[in-house]
Design a protein around this motif. Structure first.
Motif, PDB file in Angstrom:
ATOM      1  N   GLY A 106     -84.463 -26.414  -7.066  1.00 35.03           N
ATOM      2  CA  GLY A 106     -83.268 -27.203  -6.811  1.00 35.03           C
ATOM      3  C   GLY A 106     -82.158 -26.438  -6.116  1.00 35.03           C
ATOM      4  O   GLY A 106     -82.212 -25.216  -5.958  1.00 35.03           O
ATOM      5  N   ALA A 107     -81.118 -27.188  -5.719  1.00 37.37           N
ATOM      6  CA  ALA A 107     -80.034 -26.636  -4.901  1.00 37.37           C
ATOM      7  C   ALA A 107     -79.207 -25.591  -5.648  1.00 37.37           C
ATOM      8  O   ALA A 107     -78.800 -24.581  -5.059  1.00 37.37           O
ATOM      9  CB  ALA A 107     -79.140 -27.764  -4.404  1.00 37.37           C
ATOM     10  N   SER A 149     -84.187 -29.606   1.198  1.00 37.32           N
ATOM     11  CA  SER A 149     -85.051 -30.165   2.240  1.00 37.32           C
ATOM     12  C   SER A 149     -85.255 -29.202   3.400  1.00 37.32           C
ATOM     13  O   SER A 149     -86.279 -29.249   4.074  1.00 37.32           O
ATOM     14  CB  SER A 149     -84.467 -31.481   2.762  1.00 37.32           C
ATOM     15  OG  SER A 149     -83.155 -31.287   3.269  1.00 37.32           O
ATOM     16  N   ARG A 150     -84.302 -28.323   3.649  1.00 36.04           N
ATOM     17  CA  ARG A 150     -84.420 -27.386   4.772  1.00 36.04           C
ATOM     18  C   ARG A 150     -85.333 -26.210   4.449  1.00 36.04           C
ATOM     19  O   ARG A 150     -86.037 -25.693   5.318  1.00 36.04           O
ATOM     20  CB  ARG A 150     -83.043 -26.854   5.168  1.00 36.04           C
ATOM     21  CG  ARG A 150     -83.031 -26.173   6.536  1.00 36.04           C
ATOM     22  CD  ARG A 150     -81.643 -25.716   6.915  1.00 36.04           C
ATOM     23  NE  ARG A 150     -81.316 -24.434   6.325  1.00 36.04           N
ATOM     24  CZ  ARG A 150     -81.721 -23.272   6.824  1.00 36.04           C
ATOM     25  NH1 ARG A 150     -82.489 -23.215   7.893  1.00 36.04           N
ATOM     26  NH2 ARG A 150     -81.360 -22.138   6.236  1.00 36.04           N
ATOM     27  N   LEU A 151     -85.346 -25.791   3.186  1.00 32.58           N
ATOM     28  CA  LEU A 151     -86.108 -24.603   2.796  1.00 32.58           C
ATOM     29  C   LEU A 151     -87.414 -24.916   2.070  1.00 32.58           C
ATOM     30  O   LEU A 151     -88.272 -24.048   1.945  1.00 32.58           O
ATOM     31  CB  LEU A 151     -85.251 -23.713   1.883  1.00 32.58           C
ATOM     32  CG  LEU A 151     -83.931 -23.190   2.441  1.00 32.58           C
ATOM     33  CD1 LEU A 151     -83.226 -22.336   1.396  1.00 32.58           C
ATOM     34  CD2 LEU A 151     -84.135 -22.402   3.719  1.00 32.58           C
ATOM     35  N   ARG A 152     -87.556 -26.137   1.624  1.00 27.96           N
ATOM     36  CA  ARG A 152     -88.658 -26.483   0.722  1.00 27.96           C
ATOM     37  C   ARG A 152     -90.039 -26.158   1.273  1.00 27.96           C
ATOM     38  O   ARG A 152     -90.366 -26.474   2.420  1.00 27.96           O
ATOM     39  CB  ARG A 152     -88.599 -27.967   0.379  1.00 27.96           C
ATOM     40  CG  ARG A 152     -89.648 -28.386  -0.631  1.00 27.96           C
ATOM     41  CD  ARG A 152     -89.524 -29.846  -1.018  1.00 27.96           C
ATOM     42  NE  ARG A 152     -90.470 -30.169  -2.074  1.00 27.96           N
ATOM     43  CZ  ARG A 152     -90.600 -31.361  -2.626  1.00 27.96           C
ATOM     44  NH1 ARG A 152     -89.812 -32.356  -2.243  1.00 27.96           N
ATOM     45  NH2 ARG A 152     -91.506 -31.554  -3.579  1.00 27.96           N
ATOM     46  N   GLY A 153     -90.839 -25.511   0.437  1.00 26.00           N
ATOM     47  CA  GLY A 153     -92.237 -25.278   0.757  1.00 26.00           C
ATOM     48  C   GLY A 153     -92.498 -24.200   1.786  1.00 26.00           C
ATOM     49  O   GLY A 153     -93.637 -24.017   2.220  1.00 26.00           O
ATOM     50  N   ILE A 208     -88.043 -28.677  -5.432  1.00 27.93           N
ATOM     51  CA  ILE A 208     -87.155 -29.518  -6.237  1.00 27.93           C
ATOM     52  C   ILE A 208     -87.124 -29.038  -7.685  1.00 27.93           C
ATOM     53  O   ILE A 208     -88.001 -28.301  -8.141  1.00 27.93           O
ATOM     54  CB  ILE A 208     -87.614 -30.987  -6.195  1.00 27.93           C
ATOM     55  CG1 ILE A 208     -89.066 -31.102  -6.709  1.00 27.93           C
ATOM     56  CG2 ILE A 208     -87.477 -31.569  -4.794  1.00 27.93           C
ATOM     57  CD1 ILE A 208     -89.525 -32.523  -6.935  1.00 27.93           C
ATOM     58  N   HIS A 209     -86.118 -29.487  -8.405  1.00 25.15           N
ATOM     59  CA  HIS A 209     -86.088 -29.279  -9.847  1.00 25.15           C
ATOM     60  C   HIS A 209     -86.934 -30.380 -10.478  1.00 25.15           C
ATOM     61  O   HIS A 209     -86.900 -31.533 -10.038  1.00 25.15           O
ATOM     62  CB  HIS A 209     -84.646 -29.371 -10.356  1.00 25.15           C
ATOM     63  CG  HIS A 209     -84.466 -28.891 -11.751  1.00 25.15           C
ATOM     64  ND1 HIS A 209     -84.824 -29.647 -12.846  1.00 25.15           N
ATOM     65  CD2 HIS A 209     -83.965 -27.725 -12.239  1.00 25.15           C
ATOM     66  CE1 HIS A 209     -84.554 -28.965 -13.948  1.00 25.15           C
ATOM     67  NE2 HIS A 209     -84.027 -27.801 -13.613  1.00 25.15           N
ATOM     68  N   PRO A 210     -87.725 -30.075 -11.504  1.00 27.33           N
ATOM     69  CA  PRO A 210     -88.582 -31.115 -12.098  1.00 27.33           C
ATOM     70  C   PRO A 210     -87.815 -32.308 -12.653  1.00 27.33           C
ATOM     71  O   PRO A 210     -88.379 -33.398 -12.786  1.00 27.33           O
ATOM     72  CB  PRO A 210     -89.345 -30.360 -13.197  1.00 27.33           C
ATOM     73  CG  PRO A 210     -88.602 -29.082 -13.410  1.00 27.33           C
ATOM     74  CD  PRO A 210     -87.967 -28.757 -12.102  1.00 27.33           C
ATOM     75  N   SER A 211     -86.540 -32.150 -12.964  1.00 25.85           N
ATOM     76  CA  SER A 211     -85.760 -33.279 -13.450  1.00 25.85           C
ATOM     77  C   SER A 211     -85.643 -34.374 -12.397  1.00 25.85           C
ATOM     78  O   SER A 211     -85.465 -35.553 -12.731  1.00 25.85           O
ATOM     79  CB  SER A 211     -84.364 -32.831 -13.883  1.00 25.85           C
ATOM     80  OG  SER A 211     -83.649 -32.293 -12.786  1.00 25.85           O
TER      81      SER A 211
END
Length: 223
Positions: A131-132, A146-150, A165-168
């Motif tokens: 998460g952020a 979204s810019r860094l994910r994966g 993402i955070h699992p929440s």
């Protein structure tokens, strides 16, 4: 290098933290949990209600979902170091309930001191930001998930960085199609960390074998 010698010593100091006002209303500080030398460090946002009461990170609904995801990708939680960017629970009272309230940039930055010490003691090979808030805690600046994910990035010369993402977030989804899609993406992100870890273990094992073989080659003494 951390001025603290052990995770237990660091946790004891965290309990007395007054670096931001969040300590005033929280039950206790919630330090990271896991083995020293863990290859993977997972960083969340902050403790929730269950974590604040138990003193352990990721033991509520989001934590159980994270455990399930880690098991799915072959990365057991007990082999990871799990922590949060912020060590105290920030909440909004609502009757008898305590509702999660997102920590602000100043609170995340104040707590980064503890996160950096955890990293210095554990010395993980990869840090996964959930998460952020976790991204800011690890990097020291705000970036969109979204810019860094994966994408596997270099955090420093010895450490990789991966954002997801955070699992929440998954728990807040209402449409079944969205749940399935985002669950699959989440598993894919964690799978990158798992595969990197397994590949790294092979490399380290080979390096250790080569070093041992070289030492034996130089050893001319009696067996």
């Amino acid at each position: 290098m951390s001025e603290f010698l052990t995770l237990a010593g660091l946790a004891a100091e965290e309990e007395g933290c007054m670096r931001c006002p969040l300590y005033r209303d929280a039950t206790q500080a919630v330090p990271g949990e896991g083995p020293r030398g863990a290859r993977v460090m997972l960083v969340g946002e902050q403790p929730g209600d269950a974590e604040d009461l138990s003193g352990r990170p990721f033991v509520g609904p989001a934590g159980r979902l994270l455990d399930k995801a880690l098991a799915k990708v072959g990365l057991p939680r007990e082999e990871c170091f799990v922590t949060n960017a912020v060590k105290h629970f920030k909440f909004q009272p609502r009757g008898k309930r305590r509702l999660h309230k997102k920590p602000d940039a100043g609170e995340i930055d104040a707590c980064r001191w503890w996160l950096d010490h955890e990293r210095a003691i554990v010395r993980p090979g990869i840090v996964v930001a959930l998460g952020a808030s976790a991204i800011r805690g690890v990097l020291g600046r705000s970036e969109a998930v979204s810019r860094l994910r994966g994408t596997l990035l270099d955090l420093d010369a010895q450490t990789k960085f991966l954002a997801t993402i955070h699992p929440s977030f998954l728990l807040r989804l209402t449409e079944e199609a969205d749940k399935r899609e985002q669950w699959a993406r989440f598993l894919g992100d964690l799978g990158i960390a798992a595969e990197w870890t397994r590949a790294g273990d092979i490399v380290h094992a080979q390096e250790n074998f080569d070093a041992l073989r070289g030492a034996r080659g130089r050893d001319t003494g009696p067996l």
